[in-house]
Structure formats: structure tokens, C-alpha cells
Design an enzyme around this catalytic site. Structure first.
Site, PDB file in Angstrom:
ATOM      1  N   CYS A 117      29.234 -14.203 -29.271  1.00 31.88           N
ATOM      2  CA  CYS A 117      29.055 -15.473 -29.982  1.00 31.88           C
ATOM      3  C   CYS A 117      29.633 -16.660 -29.226  1.00 31.88           C
ATOM      4  O   CYS A 117      29.314 -17.807 -29.528  1.00 31.88           O
ATOM      5  CB  CYS A 117      29.654 -15.370 -31.378  1.00 31.88           C
ATOM      6  SG  CYS A 117      28.859 -14.088 -32.348  1.00 31.88           S
ATOM      7  N   HIS A 257      30.699 -22.344 -34.247  1.00 31.04           N
ATOM      8  CA  HIS A 257      29.822 -21.163 -34.303  1.00 31.04           C
ATOM      9  C   HIS A 257      29.524 -20.856 -35.776  1.00 31.04           C
ATOM     10  O   HIS A 257      30.419 -20.899 -36.619  1.00 31.04           O
ATOM     11  CB  HIS A 257      30.525 -19.981 -33.637  1.00 31.04           C
ATOM     12  CG  HIS A 257      29.814 -18.692 -33.806  1.00 31.04           C
ATOM     13  ND1 HIS A 257      28.470 -18.551 -33.529  1.00 31.04           N
ATOM     14  CD2 HIS A 257      30.239 -17.474 -34.250  1.00 31.04           C
ATOM     15  CE1 HIS A 257      28.109 -17.316 -33.792  1.00 31.04           C
ATOM     16  NE2 HIS A 257      29.158 -16.642 -34.228  1.00 31.04           N
ATOM     17  N   ASN A 287      23.706 -16.093 -38.544  1.00 30.62           N
ATOM     18  CA  ASN A 287      24.429 -16.032 -37.275  1.00 30.62           C
ATOM     19  C   ASN A 287      23.472 -15.569 -36.174  1.00 30.62           C
ATOM     20  O   ASN A 287      23.087 -14.400 -36.133  1.00 30.62           O
ATOM     21  CB  ASN A 287      25.604 -15.054 -37.419  1.00 30.62           C
ATOM     22  CG  ASN A 287      26.452 -14.968 -36.158  1.00 30.62           C
ATOM     23  OD1 ASN A 287      26.062 -15.459 -35.107  1.00 30.62           O
ATOM     24  ND2 ASN A 287      27.605 -14.332 -36.269  1.00 30.62           N
TER      25      ASN A 287
HETATM   26  O1  UT7 Z   1      30.002 -13.898 -35.059  1.00 32.42           O
HETATM   27  C1  UT7 Z   1      30.812 -12.929 -34.489  1.00 32.42           C
HETATM   28  C2  UT7 Z   1      32.100 -12.870 -35.158  1.00 32.42           C
HETATM   29  N1  UT7 Z   1      31.954 -12.332 -36.491  1.00 32.42           N
HETATM   30  C3  UT7 Z   1      32.505 -12.958 -37.507  1.00 32.42           C
HETATM   31  O2  UT7 Z   1      33.083 -13.989 -37.343  1.00 32.42           O
HETATM   32  C4  UT7 Z   1      32.417 -12.274 -38.853  1.00 32.42           C
HETATM   33  C5  UT7 Z   1      33.690 -12.390 -39.589  1.00 32.42           C
HETATM   34  N2  UT7 Z   1      33.679 -11.725 -40.870  1.00 32.42           N
HETATM   35  C6  UT7 Z   1      32.946 -12.111 -41.952  1.00 32.42           C
HETATM   36  O3  UT7 Z   1      32.171 -13.029 -41.872  1.00 32.42           O
HETATM   37  C7  UT7 Z   1      33.179 -11.397 -43.261  1.00 32.42           C
HETATM   38  O4  UT7 Z   1      34.263 -10.514 -43.101  1.00 32.42           O
HETATM   39  C8  UT7 Z   1      31.947 -10.626 -43.789  1.00 32.42           C
HETATM   40  C9  UT7 Z   1      30.895 -11.586 -44.275  1.00 32.42           C
HETATM   41  C10 UT7 Z   1      31.385  -9.722 -42.692  1.00 32.42           C
HETATM   42  C11 UT7 Z   1      32.378  -9.761 -44.989  1.00 32.42           C
HETATM   43  O5  UT7 Z   1      32.978 -10.565 -45.982  1.00 32.42           O
HETATM   44  P1  UT7 Z   1      34.376 -10.155 -46.632  1.00 32.42           P
HETATM   45  O6  UT7 Z   1      34.667 -11.155 -47.662  1.00 32.42           O
HETATM   46  O7  UT7 Z   1      35.359  -9.998 -45.514  1.00 32.42           O
HETATM   47  O8  UT7 Z   1      34.023  -8.795 -47.331  1.00 32.42           O
HETATM   48  P2  UT7 Z   1      34.669  -7.364 -47.115  1.00 32.42           P
HETATM   49  O9  UT7 Z   1      34.164  -6.763 -45.842  1.00 32.42           O
HETATM   50  O10 UT7 Z   1      36.127  -7.414 -47.330  1.00 32.42           O
HETATM   51  O11 UT7 Z   1      34.036  -6.628 -48.340  1.00 32.42           O
HETATM   52  C12 UT7 Z   1      34.405  -6.958 -49.672  1.00 32.42           C
HETATM   53  C13 UT7 Z   1      33.551  -6.121 -50.597  1.00 32.42           C
HETATM   54  C14 UT7 Z   1      33.549  -4.632 -50.218  1.00 32.42           C
HETATM   55  O12 UT7 Z   1      33.485  -3.889 -51.400  1.00 32.42           O
HETATM   56  P3  UT7 Z   1      34.786  -3.164 -52.002  1.00 32.42           P
HETATM   57  O13 UT7 Z   1      35.291  -2.280 -50.901  1.00 32.42           O
HETATM   58  O14 UT7 Z   1      35.729  -4.292 -52.303  1.00 32.42           O
HETATM   59  O15 UT7 Z   1      34.260  -2.442 -53.190  1.00 32.42           O
HETATM   60  C15 UT7 Z   1      32.275  -4.491 -49.453  1.00 32.42           C
HETATM   61  O16 UT7 Z   1      31.777  -3.166 -49.490  1.00 32.42           O
HETATM   62  O17 UT7 Z   1      32.188  -6.553 -50.503  1.00 32.42           O
HETATM   63  C16 UT7 Z   1      31.362  -5.431 -50.174  1.00 32.42           C
HETATM   64  N3  UT7 Z   1      30.250  -5.903 -49.374  1.00 32.42           N
HETATM   65  C17 UT7 Z   1      29.119  -6.344 -49.912  1.00 32.42           C
HETATM   66  N4  UT7 Z   1      28.725  -6.499 -51.192  1.00 32.42           N
HETATM   67  C18 UT7 Z   1      27.512  -6.999 -51.407  1.00 32.42           C
HETATM   68  C19 UT7 Z   1      30.154  -5.969 -48.036  1.00 32.42           C
HETATM   69  N5  UT7 Z   1      28.962  -6.458 -47.686  1.00 32.42           N
HETATM   70  C20 UT7 Z   1      28.306  -6.702 -48.826  1.00 32.42           C
HETATM   71  C21 UT7 Z   1      27.041  -7.225 -49.120  1.00 32.42           C
HETATM   72  N6  UT7 Z   1      26.689  -7.361 -50.422  1.00 32.42           N
HETATM   73  N7  UT7 Z   1      26.167  -7.589 -48.168  1.00 32.42           N
END
Ligand code: UT7
Length: 330
Positions: A117, A257, A287
Site C-alpha cells: 500500500c 492511503h 482499498n
Molecule cells: O492497506 C493495507 C493495510 N491494511 C490495513 O490498514 C487494514 C487495517 N485493519 C482494518 O482495517 C480493520 O482491522 C478491519 C476492517 C480489517 C477489521 O475491522 P476490526 O474492527 O479490526 O474488526 P475485527 O477484525 O476486530 O473483528 C471484529 C468482529 C469479529 O467478530 P468477533 O470475533 O468479535 O465475534 C470479526 O469476526 O467483526 C467480525 N468481522 C466481520 N463481521 C461482519 C470481521 N469481518 C467482518 C465482516 N462482516 N466483513
């Protein structure tokens, strides 16, 4: 009157596939919801390349063709073309030379930069060196990624985030004080554990097992990457501003980004930057990895004025991150 030669962006052009993948479409593919995606990422839809036999080089070639037409240049005038990408057409050869071939840039040489990225920042800073030291007069820098080729559309952690797209800028020498003023590029290879594709490289070549284990897709520990992204982008933005004696009032635009709206607002808050100065298009394209920054410049081009102070910043796989400070040239 400044006389130092700087590399200035003298044109920008983007290209996006027509096919839209909306949050409602994704609701039918994985266990997710429009509400979750919008509130956790800010993304409403992304573009997906569906044209048969098209790849990253084709999107890049379309962006460069548009750029040349718009700036009144012929392909033969390009000296160097750099493509920032993690989705090269093939493991080898590079995509840049394929782009040169497709657009008829017969006098150019090219190479790819893989900094995920942050690829556009790395490529822009690299290309600028050739212009600033007067080796070349016309350098094209492209950010292009066909993320749909490495996304697992059964994995809700990644498939809601990424999209396809390409955008290109032309770098030319300017003596009027505009152009790239400074940059800070950083890396930390230990971050590779948190954001990578597990197989398909020399470490783990493609095999039936790697395919069955779904290891040819982008994988990330999103939560941990998030924390590093905010810290890395904020830190390099503040550092590049400090050493150029800029306060946020001196900066007209911050171009972050487009990985996650919450990362963007957090970086802006840390910098005390009003959101009106922050370029955003994550809702439309998601992204697009190396393409997010030039796509933002393209979307906002009509609002930019000569002399505007602009800070570009990104964070991505590697880890890689950084900030570029430039003065808009037109
Ligand atoms: O560009 C390259 C660099 N990358 C980045 O900068 C990405 C950085 N990270 C992020 O943008 C975020 O961490 C994500 C968007 C990838 C995820 O968001 P988050 O708020 O960190 O969610 P999480 O991974 O902590 O997940 C929270 C909950 C989980 O459920 P439980 O374990 O709390 O029951 C996930 O399983 O949300 C769940 N979850 C979803 N639910 C509905 C994860 N993805 C989804 C989804 N829809 N698509």
C-alpha cells in the site's frame, strides 16, 4: 526566485473497471452486512476487473494512455515508467515493461516496485530522483492493483476491503519551487507476519496443497495492522511537516492511503487536521493498494491549486510506510 530543479507532478489520470461490487452483493457472498462494512471501514462499493484476459498491466496502460493524451505527450517521449503493484501480471517479468509495450513507449525502460500500500510513495520518491538529478525529463509513476486476483471471496476479513484500479502521474522538472519537496520512507520487515500472501513465492511455491489450503490470497491480522498504520502514518506526517517548518494551517491537503475510514480519521485527529482537508474516495473504490493515492489526486485534481502544500501518506505490507511533501505544480 527558486532555481533548484524539483520533480513535479504535471498530470494525473486514473482508470477504474466499470463493474461495481457493492456491500449488498457481499452480503450474498459472506456473513456480513452493509451496516458492519460501512461503520467499520467506510466502504460502500469497490470496482472489480472482469474484462477477460485483462490484468494489472491493462488497467495501468489505460491510466497512462489517458495521462499522455491529457498532457499532450506521445508514448515515445517517456524515459522511465515505474509501476507500484503487489499484483504483477506474472511473478516475472515485471509489469512496467509490459505496460510500456502495451502503450508503445519504445524509448522507456521500466521496473516494478513492490511496497504494497506504500508502493506509490516509494515509486514516486524513486522516480523523482531521476528527474531531480536531471537524468530524465519524463518519468511516469503508476499505482495499479488488481486485488480481486488475490482476494478470497469466502473470507469476510479481507473481501469487503479491497478493490481494483490504477492511476498514473507524470513527473517533469520544474524550477519554480513546485514539485516534490521532501519525503520520509520507512520499513520494518518483521511486520511481514501480519500482512502477506502465504504461498506462491520461493518460500512456499505453488502446489496442490497450497491451493487446497487457500494460501494464494492476501491475509492480514487487521486489528494489529490497524494500530501500526495509525502510528506509522501519523509519525511520518508529523516528522515531514516538522522538518519543513509546516503547521497544519500551511497544509492545504492530506492524502492518506484509503485502507479504512477509521484509520484515516484517527490520523487526521492526531495531526489536528480538519477532515475538509483530507482527500477521501474509500467509499467508492475501497482499498486499491498502490492505486489509492494517485486515484485520490485524480478525483480531487479540479480542486487543487498551484503551490498547494500536499502531504501524501500510506502504510502497508512489509511493513512499509511513509510521507511525501509536495507543492502542487498546476
Ligand atoms: O492497506 C493495507 C493495510 N491494511 C490495513 O490498514 C487494514 C487495517 N485493519 C482494518 O482495517 C480493520 O482491522 C478491519 C476492517 C480489517 C477489521 O475491522 P476490526 O474492527 O479490526 O474488526 P475485527 O477484525 O476486530 O473483528 C471484529 C468482529 C469479529 O467478530 P468477533 O470475533 O468479535 O465475534 C470479526 O469476526 O467483526 C467480525 N468481522 C466481520 N463481521 C461482519 C470481521 N469481518 C467482518 C465482516 N462482516 N466483513
Amino acid at each position: 526566485m527558486p532555481t533548484k530543479i524539483r520533480a513535479a507532478i504535471t498530470g494525473v489520470h486514473g482508470w477504474l473497471p466499470e463493474t461495481k461490487l457493492t456491500n449488498l452483493d457481499l452480503e450474498k457472498m459472506v456473513e456480513t452486512s452493509d451496516e458492519w462494512i460501512v461503520s467499520r471501514t467506510g466502504i460502500k462499493e469497490r470496482r472489480i476487473l472482469k474484462t477477460p484476459n485483462w490484468a494489472t498491466s491493462d488497467m495501468a496502460a489505460e491510466a497512462v494512455k489517458g495521462l499522455l493524451e491529457k498532457t499532450g505527450h506521445k508514448p515515445g517521449e517517456i524515459d522511465l515508467l515505474i509501476v507500484a503493484t503487489v499484483t504483477a501480471d506474472m511473478v516475472f517479468p515485471d509489469t512496467a515493461n509490459t505496460v510500456c509495450d502495451k502503450i508503445g513507449a519504445k524509448n522507456a525502460f521500466g521496473f516494478d516496485i513492490n511496497a504494497a500500500c506504500s508502493g506509490f510513495l516509494y515509486a514516486l520518491s524513486t522516480g523523482a530522483q531521476f528527474v531531480q538529478n536531471e537524468t530524465y525529463k519524463k518519468v511516469v509513476v503508476v499505482g495499479a492493483d488488481m486485488m480481486s486476483s488475490i482476494i478470497d471471496y469466502t473470507d469476510r476479513n479481507t473481501c469487503v476491503i479491497f478493490g481494483d484500479g490504477a492511476a498514473a502521474v507524470l513527473l517533469e522538472p520544474r524550477k519554480d519551487g513546485t514539485g516534490i519537496q521532501d519525503f520520509i520512507l520507512r520499513g520494518d520487515g518483521s511486520g511481514r507476519e501480519l500482512l502477506h500472501m502465504k504461498a506462491g513465492g520461493s518460500l512456499k511455491p505453488a502446489s496442490l496443497e497450497t491451493v487446497m489450503a487457500r494460501e494464494h490470497y492476501a491475509w492480514q491480522d487487521g486489528k494489529r495492522v490497524f494500530v501500526h498504520a495509525v502510528k506509522g502514518m501519523t509519525g511520518t506526517c508529523e516528522e515531514v511537516m516538522r522538518r519543513n517548518h509546516l503547521t497544519i494551517d500551511d497544509v492545504q491537503w492530506v492524502v492518506p492511503h484509503q485502507a479504512n475510514m477509521r484509520i484515516i480519521t484517527s490520523v487526521a485527529e492526531h495531526m489536528n487536521c480538519p477532515m475538509e482537508k483530507v482527500m477521501l474516495n474509500i467509499d467508492k473504490y475501497g482499498n486499491t493498494t498502490a492505486a489509492t493515492l494517485p486515484l485520490c489526486l485524480w478525483d480531487y485534481e479540479s480542486k487543487l491549486k498551484k503551490g498547494d502544500n500536499i502531504i501524501l501518506t500510506a502504510f502497508g505490507g512489509g511493513f512499509t510506510w511513509g510521507a511525501v511533501y509536495l507543492k502542487w505544480a498546476y
